[in-house]
Scaffold this active site. Structure first.
Site, PDB file in Angstrom:
ATOM      1  CB  CYS A 197      46.314 127.075  15.600  1.00 17.18           C
ATOM      2  SG  CYS A 197      47.137 126.403  14.156  1.00 17.18           S
ATOM      3  NE  ARG A 199      40.906 126.879  18.008  1.00 17.63           N
ATOM      4  CZ  ARG A 199      39.870 127.044  17.206  1.00 17.63           C
ATOM      5  NH1 ARG A 199      38.662 126.719  17.616  1.00 17.63           N
ATOM      6  NH2 ARG A 199      40.024 127.531  15.989  1.00 17.63           N
ATOM      7  CD1 TRP A 210      45.264 121.425  12.087  1.00 20.53           C
ATOM      8  CD2 TRP A 210      45.155 119.895  13.693  1.00 20.53           C
ATOM      9  NE1 TRP A 210      44.719 120.293  11.552  1.00 20.53           N
ATOM     10  CE2 TRP A 210      44.637 119.341  12.507  1.00 20.53           C
ATOM     11  CE3 TRP A 210      45.196 119.113  14.854  1.00 20.53           C
ATOM     12  CZ2 TRP A 210      44.161 118.043  12.444  1.00 20.53           C
ATOM     13  CZ3 TRP A 210      44.716 117.828  14.771  1.00 20.53           C
ATOM     14  CH2 TRP A 210      44.204 117.302  13.591  1.00 20.53           C
ATOM     15  CG  ASN A 237      43.330 129.228  13.638  1.00 22.87           C
ATOM     16  OD1 ASN A 237      43.630 128.252  12.962  1.00 22.87           O
ATOM     17  ND2 ASN A 237      42.125 129.412  14.141  1.00 22.87           N
ATOM     18  N   GLY A 238      45.092 129.638  10.573  1.00 25.51           N
ATOM     19  CA  GLY A 238      44.535 129.771   9.225  1.00 25.51           C
ATOM     20  C   GLY A 238      45.562 129.360   8.190  1.00 25.51           C
ATOM     21  CD  GLU A 248      30.476 106.921   7.780  1.00 26.47           C
ATOM     22  OE1 GLU A 248      31.016 105.802   7.815  1.00 26.47           O
ATOM     23  OE2 GLU A 248      30.643 107.771   8.676  1.00 26.47           O
ATOM     24  CE  LYS A 301      29.802 107.594  12.054  1.00 32.22           C
ATOM     25  NZ  LYS A 301      30.948 107.612  11.264  1.00 32.22           N
ATOM     26  CD  GLU A 309      31.081 104.715  14.795  1.00 34.75           C
ATOM     27  OE1 GLU A 309      32.169 104.794  15.364  1.00 34.75           O
ATOM     28  OE2 GLU A 309      30.714 105.528  13.913  1.00 34.75           O
ATOM     29  CG  HIS A 365      20.228  89.172  -5.309  1.00 31.54           C
ATOM     30  ND1 HIS A 365      19.948  88.243  -6.289  1.00 31.54           N
ATOM     31  CD2 HIS A 365      20.285  90.368  -5.936  1.00 31.54           C
ATOM     32  CE1 HIS A 365      19.859  88.856  -7.471  1.00 31.54           C
ATOM     33  NE2 HIS A 365      20.061  90.155  -7.272  1.00 31.54           N
ATOM     34  CE  LYS A 387      38.017 110.773  16.181  1.00 33.48           C
ATOM     35  NZ  LYS A 387      36.776 110.754  15.386  1.00 33.48           N
TER      36      LYS A 387
HETATM   37  O1  M6R Z   1      41.720 107.142  11.928  1.00 31.72           O
HETATM   38  P1  M6R Z   1      41.147 106.249  10.876  1.00 31.72           P
HETATM   39  O2  M6R Z   1      40.396 106.984   9.827  1.00 31.72           O
HETATM   40  O3  M6R Z   1      42.191 105.352  10.266  1.00 31.72           O
HETATM   41  O4  M6R Z   1      40.125 105.318  11.638  1.00 31.72           O
HETATM   42  C1  M6R Z   1      39.497 104.254  10.993  1.00 31.72           C
HETATM   43  C2  M6R Z   1      38.323 103.753  11.790  1.00 31.72           C
HETATM   44  O5  M6R Z   1      38.742 103.227  13.029  1.00 31.72           O
HETATM   45  C3  M6R Z   1      37.302 104.867  12.040  1.00 31.72           C
HETATM   46  O6  M6R Z   1      36.882 105.430  10.829  1.00 31.72           O
HETATM   47  C4  M6R Z   1      36.060 104.348  12.773  1.00 31.72           C
HETATM   48  O7  M6R Z   1      35.381 103.448  11.965  1.00 31.72           O
HETATM   49  C5  M6R Z   1      35.201 105.552  13.141  1.00 31.72           C
HETATM   50  N1  M6R Z   1      35.189 105.743  14.561  1.00 31.72           N
HETATM   51  C6  M6R Z   1      33.808 105.448  12.677  1.00 31.72           C
HETATM   52  O8  M6R Z   1      33.036 106.527  13.071  1.00 31.72           O
END
Ligand code: M6R
Length: 598
Positions: free
Chosen positions: A2, A27, A71, A97-98, A471, A475, A478, A494, A593
């Site tokens: 927060c 925050r 938050w 906050n906590g 993953e 990264k 992206e 394969h 996002k």
């Molecule tokens: O908010 P969410 O976890 O549901 O989002 C899912 C994906 O859109 C999200 O994980 C996306 O792949 C990320 N930006 C990857 O870094």
């Protein structure tokens, strides 16, 4: 997480508090409130962003006050659960906050003593404890109160009986003090204060400060005075919002240790892992998108190994339109935002199919939390993530999955209490493990410099580290726009082996688990095709050095927890590669996002 601010001085507090608070909106923004002492204590709070509070706020006189942007962690976002809270007599106001871990026990006693509560939060017990111990000295009341509190906190309190005074305390949640001329300030973070002062000191764990317009006194928990060092901050506001890091993504990667700590907090004492998950299912299905989907894939390994429950994983966009299976597995929906349209659609579909539901999300009160029901949500408490690339929230999702698996193991007796305790003990060491990996930033940056202009990157893993390889590849894709793919290393021959060339780099996870020898074989296969290999192995693994061109050595952990150090190494590598390539790291092209369209 927060945002907290406080002011005491000679100017009207309201505009200073609101301006400073706006700088902390990153925050938290599910509710906001202020308490200002005019002739008496004046409190206003609202659900929603700070702008909502500002719109509704009348002009308040008074030159001492505190403000909060929330938050939510305990108690859904609402006006009632917004801070500040007051005692029964409305003389003391408090923001926090906590997380107060033992608030239920304290609340029970305070209720018996006749205190009246208005909210569902953990915080409200603290203002009633202050009321109980208050004898005309807020600092003394704070010191007595802290003796009863377990958990993490930045507490900020004012009393209408001691105008001009703010008392603050800190343990594991950030709090800084700012010095002015005949006025002083407090805040969660530097950006909130830069407009007013650049003379700053950090309050440390176990410290309590009493602030008036002309003095700042800091004591330890026993009341002994401590002298503080003051520094002059030279950052601009933008730098400060990123905590001095060049990008939010880097800041968020470096928040992994505190994220792990916060997600674990209060969830493993005396093996009381949480409300029962129930026995009305014999299988689990996990549904998610993107990074959350890779967390789900890792979760399959974690749940099957720890809890012994057969688990399947499905992309939310596929699950929504898949044929209806007859069985009704526990369906776990994972989404950091809780607003991803496909995951929400999947949650509704699973509900219609009559499946028991559980959600893992970072947002209290999100659409996903509301769809599955607040009592069926595991909140990850990672705080806001601003970088489009998910980093700390992925780590928090993994921690959530470990805890859920351990809870199921306990409920179904698939592990005995000693084994569970041992695993929980090791989980407590994971923030330290994370720090060690993050300490390798400079080495990983050197590797990024060496390999940043490759054409392709292939990431190999086996078992639990196969989804982590996926993953890692996501990264890289992206944020660096390199063509990157993750593979289960056994699959190479394969097909994917045909892609190997000198223009590619391979990152291979070779932790010493039951697949170690196999992955060494896979490394040989790619090396023979000319691709340089960066091995990711445990500290002390000198053997691995013989097979690879470069090495990232992560701290040795039990193999089931290796996902945490491995993914942190991948996040750092992707970040530094993207930086070398001059990419727009926090806002990669074509991406949002949160994806709220189909
Ligand atoms: O908010 P969410 O976890 O549901 O989002 C899912 C994906 O859109 C999200 O994980 C996306 O792949 C990320 N930006 C990857 O870094």
């Amino acid at each position: 997480m927060c945002g907290i601010v406080g002011y005491t001085g000679y100017r009207r507090a309201q505009p200073i508090l609101l301006n400073s608070l706006k700088k902390l909106e990153y925050r938290g923004y599910d509710s906001a409130g202020v308490a200002i002492i005019d002739k008496e204590m004046v409190i206003h709070k609202d659900k929603g962003e700070i702008a909502v509070l500002v719109e509704h706020l009348p002009k308040i006189e008074g030159s001492v006050g505190i403000a909060h942007t929330r938050w939510a962690t305990h108690g859904k976002p609402s006006q009632i659960n917004a801070h500040p809270f007051t005692d029964c007599k409305k003389m003391i106001a408090l923001i926090h906050n906590g997380i107060v871990e033992n608030y239920l026990d304290i609340k029970e006693k305070l209720l018996e003593e006749g205190h009246e509560f208005k909210s569902d939060t953990d915080t409200e017990v603290v203002v009633h404890l202050l009321e109980k111990y208050y004898e005309g000295d807020l600092e003394k009341a704070m010191l007595k109160t802290l003796k009863e509190i377990e958990g993490s906190y930045a507490f900020v309190a004012i009393s209408a009986e001691e105008k001009g005074k703010i008392v603050v305390a800190r343990k594991e949640s950030p709090l800084i003090l700012g010095k002015g001329n005949d006025e002083n300030f407090i805040a969660s973070d530097i950006p909130a204060l830069l407009k007013e002062t650049n003379r700053i000191t950090n309050l440390h764990d176990g410290e309590v400060a009493t602030i008036t317009p002309k003095s700042i006194r800091v004591v330890d928990m026993e009341g002994n005075e401590i002298s503080k060092e003051w520094k002059t901050i030279t950052w601009n506001v933008e730098d400060a919002e990123r905590g001095g890091y060049e990008h939010f993504m880097l800041k968020e990667i470096y928040e992994a240790p505190s994220t792990i700590h916060n997600t674990i907090l209060g969830r493993m004492s005396a093996l009381d892992l949480g409300p029962p998950l129930g026995d009305d299912f014999s299988a689990i299905k996990m549904v998610a998108c993107g990074t959350s989907y890779y967390a789900a894939m890792a979760g399959k390994y974690i749940l099957e190994e720890i809890a012994g429950i057969p688990t399947t994983v499905e992309l939310a966009s596929e699950y929504r339109y898949s044929s209806r299976a007859h069985e009704r597995p526990l369906t776990i929906l994972i989404s950091q935002s809780g607003e991803t349209l496909d995951t929400l659609g999947a949650a509704r579909e699973a509900k219609q199919r009559g499946c028991p539901l559980l959600a893992i999300t970072n947002y209290m009160g999100s659409s996903l939390a509301r769809t599955v029901g607040e009592n069926r949500v595991f909140y990850t408490r990672a705080g806001i993530e601003i970088g489009v690339a998910a980093t700390k929230t992925f780590v928090a999702q993994l921690i959530a999955l470990y805890l859920i698996a351990l809870q199921l193991a306990q409920e179904r007796h698939t592990k005995n209490s000693d084994e569970i305790r041992r695993m929980l003990d090791e989980m407590r060491t994971l923030p330290r493990v994370a720090w060690k990996v993050l300490g390798m930033g400079p080495e990983i940056r050197e590797l990024a410099e060496k390999y940043h202009d490759v054409k392709d990157a292939f990431i190999l893993g086996r078992g639990l580290n196969y989804p982590i390889a996926l993953e890692g590849a996501l990264k890289l894709k992206e944020i660096s726009y390199i063509h990157a793919e993750g593979f289960a290393a056994g699959e190479l021959k394969h097909g994917p082996l045909a892609l190997m060339s000198e223009e590619a780099v391979v990152l291979a996870v070779a932790v010493q688990d039951h697949t170690y020898k196999k992955i060494l074989g896979n490394i040989r296969e790619v090396n023979a095709r000319g691709s340089p290999v960066i091995g990711i192995g445990y500290e002390g693994d000198d053997n691995l050095r013989k097979f690879v061109d470069d090495l990232i050595l992560i701290p040795k952990v039990s193999n089931i927890f290796s996902a945490i150090p491995v993914v942190l190494a991948f996040q750092l590598f992707a970040y530094h590669v993207a930086k070398e390539r001059g990419c727009e790291i926090d806002k990669p092209r074509h991406l949002a996002k949160t994806v709220t369209v189909e």
